[in-house]
Design a protein around this motif. Structure first.
Motif, PDB file in Angstrom:
ATOM      1  N   UNK A  12      24.597  11.067  12.599  1.00  0.00           N
ATOM      2  CA  UNK A  12      24.837  12.336  11.906  1.00  0.00           C
ATOM      3  C   UNK A  12      23.541  13.144  11.862  1.00  0.00           C
ATOM      4  N   UNK A  13      23.646  14.482  11.912  1.00  0.00           N
ATOM      5  CA  UNK A  13      22.437  15.306  11.796  1.00  0.00           C
ATOM      6  C   UNK A  13      21.945  15.341  10.350  1.00  0.00           C
ATOM      7  N   UNK A  14      20.699  15.765  10.167  1.00  0.00           N
ATOM      8  CA  UNK A  14      20.170  15.962   8.820  1.00  0.00           C
ATOM      9  C   UNK A  14      20.950  17.079   8.142  1.00  0.00           C
ATOM     10  N   UNK A  15      21.270  16.888   6.873  1.00  0.00           N
ATOM     11  CA  UNK A  15      21.988  17.893   6.106  1.00  0.00           C
ATOM     12  C   UNK A  15      21.150  18.315   4.905  1.00  0.00           C
ATOM     13  N   UNK A  16      21.515  19.464   4.317  1.00  0.00           N
ATOM     14  CA  UNK A  16      20.746  20.009   3.202  1.00  0.00           C
ATOM     15  C   UNK A  16      20.685  19.028   2.033  1.00  0.00           C
ATOM     16  N   UNK A  17      21.757  18.303   1.776  1.00  0.00           N
ATOM     17  CA  UNK A  17      21.736  17.323   0.689  1.00  0.00           C
ATOM     18  C   UNK A  17      20.665  16.258   0.903  1.00  0.00           C
ATOM     19  N   UNK A  18      20.415  15.904   2.170  1.00  0.00           N
ATOM     20  CA  UNK A  18      19.353  14.946   2.455  1.00  0.00           C
ATOM     21  C   UNK A  18      17.984  15.522   2.109  1.00  0.00           C
ATOM     22  N   UNK A  19      17.775  16.792   2.425  1.00  0.00           N
ATOM     23  CA  UNK A  19      16.513  17.459   2.110  1.00  0.00           C
ATOM     24  C   UNK A  19      16.339  17.569   0.599  1.00  0.00           C
ATOM     25  N   UNK A  20      17.430  17.910  -0.098  1.00  0.00           N
ATOM     26  CA  UNK A  20      17.390  17.967  -1.562  1.00  0.00           C
ATOM     27  C   UNK A  20      16.952  16.625  -2.146  1.00  0.00           C
ATOM     28  N   UNK A  35       0.817  -1.218   0.000  1.00  0.00           N
ATOM     29  CA  UNK A  35       0.000   0.000   0.000  1.00  0.00           C
ATOM     30  C   UNK A  35       0.848   1.265   0.000  1.00  0.00           C
ATOM     31  N   UNK A  36       2.035   1.161   0.557  1.00  0.00           N
ATOM     32  CA  UNK A  36       2.930   2.314   0.634  1.00  0.00           C
ATOM     33  C   UNK A  36       4.328   1.887   0.241  1.00  0.00           C
ATOM     34  N   UNK A  37       5.130   2.858  -0.215  1.00  0.00           N
ATOM     35  CA  UNK A  37       6.486   2.524  -0.640  1.00  0.00           C
ATOM     36  C   UNK A  37       7.418   3.685  -0.352  1.00  0.00           C
ATOM     37  N   UNK A  38       8.586   3.363   0.163  1.00  0.00           N
ATOM     38  CA  UNK A  38       9.640   4.364   0.306  1.00  0.00           C
ATOM     39  C   UNK A  38      10.116   4.759  -1.084  1.00  0.00           C
ATOM     40  N   UNK A  39      10.176   6.086  -1.326  1.00  0.00           N
ATOM     41  CA  UNK A  39      10.533   6.556  -2.666  1.00  0.00           C
ATOM     42  C   UNK A  39      11.939   7.123  -2.730  1.00  0.00           C
ATOM     43  N   UNK A  40      12.665   7.142  -1.608  1.00  0.00           N
ATOM     44  CA  UNK A  40      14.008   7.712  -1.640  1.00  0.00           C
ATOM     45  C   UNK A  40      14.915   7.098  -0.607  1.00  0.00           C
ATOM     46  N   UNK A  41      16.105   7.655  -0.508  1.00  0.00           N
ATOM     47  CA  UNK A  41      17.088   7.173   0.457  1.00  0.00           C
ATOM     48  C   UNK A  41      16.765   7.711   1.846  1.00  0.00           C
ATOM     49  N   UNK A  42      17.551   7.299   2.838  1.00  0.00           N
ATOM     50  CA  UNK A  42      17.355   7.777   4.202  1.00  0.00           C
ATOM     51  C   UNK A  42      17.560   9.284   4.273  1.00  0.00           C
ATOM     52  N   UNK A  43      16.706   9.949   5.050  1.00  0.00           N
ATOM     53  CA  UNK A  43      16.850  11.390   5.251  1.00  0.00           C
ATOM     54  C   UNK A  43      18.033  11.700   6.157  1.00  0.00           C
ATOM     55  N   UNK A  44      18.491  10.697   6.921  1.00  0.00           N
ATOM     56  CA  UNK A  44      19.592  10.924   7.849  1.00  0.00           C
ATOM     57  C   UNK A  44      20.412   9.640   7.953  1.00  0.00           C
ATOM     58  N   UNK A  45      21.699   9.785   8.242  1.00  0.00           N
ATOM     59  CA  UNK A  45      22.585   8.638   8.399  1.00  0.00           C
ATOM     60  C   UNK A  45      22.942   8.454   9.873  1.00  0.00           C
ATOM     61  N   UNK A  46      23.316   7.256  10.282  1.00  0.00           N
ATOM     62  CA  UNK A  46      23.574   6.982  11.708  1.00  0.00           C
ATOM     63  C   UNK A  46      24.571   7.953  12.334  1.00  0.00           C
TER      64      UNK A  46
END
Length: 267
Positions: free
Chosen positions: A14-22, A1-12
């Motif tokens: 490490x904080x979220x970075x702008x490249x993750x948001x992009x 019913x649902x599917x992940x469409x991208x990579x992880x927003x954050x890595x172990x």
């Protein structure tokens, strides 16, 4: 019913970075044509605590404007009031269906949500993104939004809670780097009208159960569904030939404040 469409927003660890948001935005653009048709799109968790406020607004808009699967990944007890409100403004998840049924492979600066409201009529909510590292002048046209090129529209910005201006045919605005401006775009009426609310990112006015301008007694009368005691502020446009007199909200405290651009904020 649902599917992940991208990579992880954050890595172990490490904080979220702008490249993750992009990447979150890029994957949403690429796969949104399947959302609520083939499956429910999961853009990965929404995290706002590690990001500067402008970048947090981008991620929140990416997740919430298309009504994607919404999962909060922050430690909620550690959030500021401003960060918590951003999460609250994504709920409930909006029921949005794509109209462009094909993928995009570039970072589109404009995301257009076309709304058909039983009380307010037709209007648009447009996200104007600047994905770049420097400020940019970004234009939008009535033609590309599918609205009347000859009509006058009022523009109100959701995140900064400010009147932006009026538009006829086209409009250009400066957007800071790594930022989004979320515009409610309404055709200007000759009478007072609802233009925005801080209830939800989509500004679909789902909280309005009744709303009507009574031309005989010069009143707006309506009913709003609140979330417990959580305050809500809606914005009304008051044409120059009208002046605000008073607001009355039975059984609940309320106030009104006049703002720039003939805007009345009712809380």
């Amino acid at each position: 019913d649902a599917s992940r469409i991208g990579a992880d927003i954050v890595h172990p660890n490490k904080p979220v970075q702008w490249n993750n948001v992009l990447n979150q935005g890029r994957c949403t653009i690429n796969q949104t044509f399947t959302h609520n048709i083939v499956m429910v799109n999961d853009p990965d968790t929404l995290l706002v605590s590690d990001l500067p406020i402008e970048e947090a607004r981008v991620s929140t808009t990416v997740v919430a404007l298309p009504g994607q699967l919404t999962f909060f990944g922050d430690k909620l007890a550690n959030l500021s009031a401003e960060q918590m409100k951003m999460l609250q403004q994504t709920l409930p998840v909006a029921e949005v269906l794509p109209m462009s049924l094909y993928p995009y492979f570039s970072m589109l600066p404009l995301w257009n949500l076309s709304i058909r409201h039983k009380l307010l009529g037709d209007y648009n909510v447009v996200a104007v993104f600047n994905w770049e590292d420097n400020s940019d002048e970004i234009s939008l046209t009535a033609e590309e939004l599918g609205i009347d090129e000859e009509a006058n529209y009022i523009l109100y910005e959701f995140w900064t809670e400010k009147y932006v201006g009026t538009m006829k045919g086209s409009y250009t605005m400066s957007i800071p780097p790594h930022s989004v401006r979320l515009l409610a775009i309404h055709k200007i009426k000759p009478t007072p009208q609802w233009i925005s609310s801080d209830r939800h990112v989509t500004q679909t006015a789902s909280e309005l159960k009744e709303f009507e301008w009574n031309n005989d007694n010069r009143k707006i009368e309506g009913e709003i569904k609140l979330v417990g005691t959580f305050p809500l502020t809606m914005r009304l446009h008051i044409p120059c030939n009208y002046s605000f007199k008073n607001v009355d909200c039975p059984n609940v405290g309320c106030s009104a404040k006049e703002e720039n651009g003939n805007i009345l904020a009712v809380t």
